[in-house]
Design a protein around this motif. Sequence first.
Motif, short mmCIF file in Angstrom:
data_model
loop_
_atom_site.label_atom_id
_atom_site.label_comp_id
_atom_site.label_asym_id
_atom_site.label_seq_id
_atom_site.Cartn_x
_atom_site.Cartn_y
_atom_site.Cartn_z
N VAL A 233 1.03 -1.01 0.45
CA VAL A 233 0.18 -0.16 -0.02
C VAL A 233 0.92 0.83 -0.38
CG1 VAL A 233 -1.49 1.01 1.14
CG2 VAL A 233 -1.85 -0.90 1.24
N GLU A 234 2.08 1.35 0.96
CA GLU A 234 2.78 1.67 1.01
C GLU A 234 3.75 2.03 -0.45
OE1 GLU A 234 6.68 4.02 2.99
OE2 GLU A 234 6.17 1.88 3.84
N ASN A 235 3.96 1.70 -0.84
CA ASN A 235 4.73 1.68 -2.03
C ASN A 235 4.20 2.00 -3.12
OD1 ASN A 235 6.91 0.43 -0.74
ND2 ASN A 235 6.50 -1.83 -1.66
N ALA B 117 3.16 -5.53 -9.11
CA ALA B 117 3.90 -6.74 -10.07
C ALA B 117 5.80 -6.68 -9.14
CB ALA B 117 4.49 -5.90 -11.24
N VAL B 118 5.89 -6.26 -8.10
CA VAL B 118 7.39 -6.89 -7.95
C VAL B 118 7.51 -6.86 -6.56
CG1 VAL B 118 7.79 -5.45 -9.14
CG2 VAL B 118 7.71 -4.70 -7.30
N VAL B 119 8.04 -7.60 -5.72
CA VAL B 119 8.01 -8.36 -4.50
C VAL B 119 8.30 -6.82 -3.89
CG1 VAL B 119 9.48 -9.18 -2.83
CG2 VAL B 119 9.83 -10.17 -5.35
N SER B 120 7.58 -6.37 -2.72
CA SER B 120 7.64 -5.32 -1.56
C SER B 120 8.91 -4.58 -1.38
CB SER B 120 6.85 -5.00 -0.35
OG SER B 120 5.37 -5.83 -1.16
N SER B 121 9.90 -5.40 -1.24
CA SER B 121 11.26 -4.85 -0.64
C SER B 121 12.04 -4.55 -1.38
CB SER B 121 11.88 -6.01 0.20
OG SER B 121 12.21 -7.22 -0.75
N TYR B 122 11.21 -4.81 -3.00
CA TYR B 122 12.44 -4.14 -3.90
C TYR B 122 12.45 -2.80 -3.93
CZ TYR B 122 13.11 -9.21 -6.23
OH TYR B 122 13.92 -10.35 -6.02
N HIS B 123 11.07 -2.40 -3.51
CA HIS B 123 11.09 -0.71 -3.80
C HIS B 123 11.48 -0.09 -2.85
CE1 HIS B 123 7.93 2.02 -5.10
NE2 HIS B 123 8.19 2.44 -4.50
#
Length: 455
Positions: free
Chosen positions: A366-368, A413-419
């Motif tokens: 949600v934050e991302n 679409a991506v892993v949250s930790s990648y943000h």
Amino acid sequence: MNPVTTSIFELFKVGPGPSSSHTIGPMLASVEFMAQAAELPSQTLDRAAGLRVTLLGSLAATGRGHGTVRAVLAGLMGNRPQSCPPDILDSLSGFESGTVLLAGRTLPLREADIVFDMLARAERHPNTMIFRLLDVDGAALFEREAYSVGGGFIEWRDQPPAQRPAPAYPYDSMLGFREVLAATGLTLPEVMIANEAALTGQTPKQIEARIEDVMRAMEDAVERGLETEGVLPGPLGLNRKAKALFERYRQDPQMHDRPILALCACAFAASEENAAGHTIVTAPTSGGSGVLAAVLYVTKNLRPTAGVFRKALRDGMLAAALVGMLAKHNASVSGAEVGCQGEVGVASAMSAAFLAQVYGHEAKLVENAAETALEHHLGLTCDPVQGYVQIPCIERNAMGAVKAYAAYQIAAAVVSSYHMVGLDQAIKAMAETGRDMCAKYKETAQGGLATTVRC
């Protein structure tokens, strides 16, 4: 810690457009001034002969195009934003003179009593109003200075903010909010509901019912706009486009870009209603009110997932509220302070968070989604042509809705930790950009498209 203590329903206000800082705020301040004046001693009130309201800063520069004069008149007459007729500003078109009641006494009221002071400097906030109750010689019997600080919020000079109850789960940043989630095991909606209950004394059921009312008001604004044609009020002669966009959307069910067209049509619809001075919901402001309204309407009614549970939609509104509150708390949602990045930019971030929450994603995603939408509005100026919330404001709402949808898709679409960038960092960047932005690009109609476009 200075925790967020904003109520959900202070952020989501129902009231007349076209600008929360220029119509809803001034209307509310006018009502409050009359209530304050009514408490004066009778010997003072007996000497009252008239009223004068002086507008400074951005209110003076763009107040006529933003409907401020009619909003102040409506407020002095006793109309409150949340309960006034949906076409209250229309009803005051052509108003020249009349009367108002003050503690049982009749006072004259003229449009000329609303004064634009282009020379005096607005020291504390660019949206400054000075209210005066006058005697027969024009001397002030009672005077108050108010500031419309964005999103329909009002502050008064020499009056500290009222003490509020402590939230159940204090936080002052998105990082702090996620720490609350980790420590308690609660969900984002559960924390928001608990804090709202602590701040307002309402029950969860009452809060949910009020969120439903807010969503209904947003949908009503969209539906009115989709059904209406013609030219918007003011000198620009701008034609409404929402109905034509929606008809194109309905013509070809196989069109690949239908979701984008639907978002644009609905954002135009609510924004055109706002530009007409009709009832909308601030999210976080009137100038950005078409973004979340469009995303809500399309998600609920027009997407293949139409019919998603009402609870999911309410939870999405809570996520949107969280983002708007953090932006207001740590930066601003006022175009006069930080430009349109604080209005349409924050609206887009709120809408991206709404989508992520509706579709059941974790708080980090949600934050991302919210951060991505806000990041790509940084530096956006507020430059309304001739001071009217029409060009480029209406189209900007459509672009904000589309960017919200794109931001959600990227985040999902991506892993949250990648943000790599946090929402707190983006809000800080918005605040710094707003401080550095030249005043002519902040709702004064003195720069940008406001000076390069001739209508």
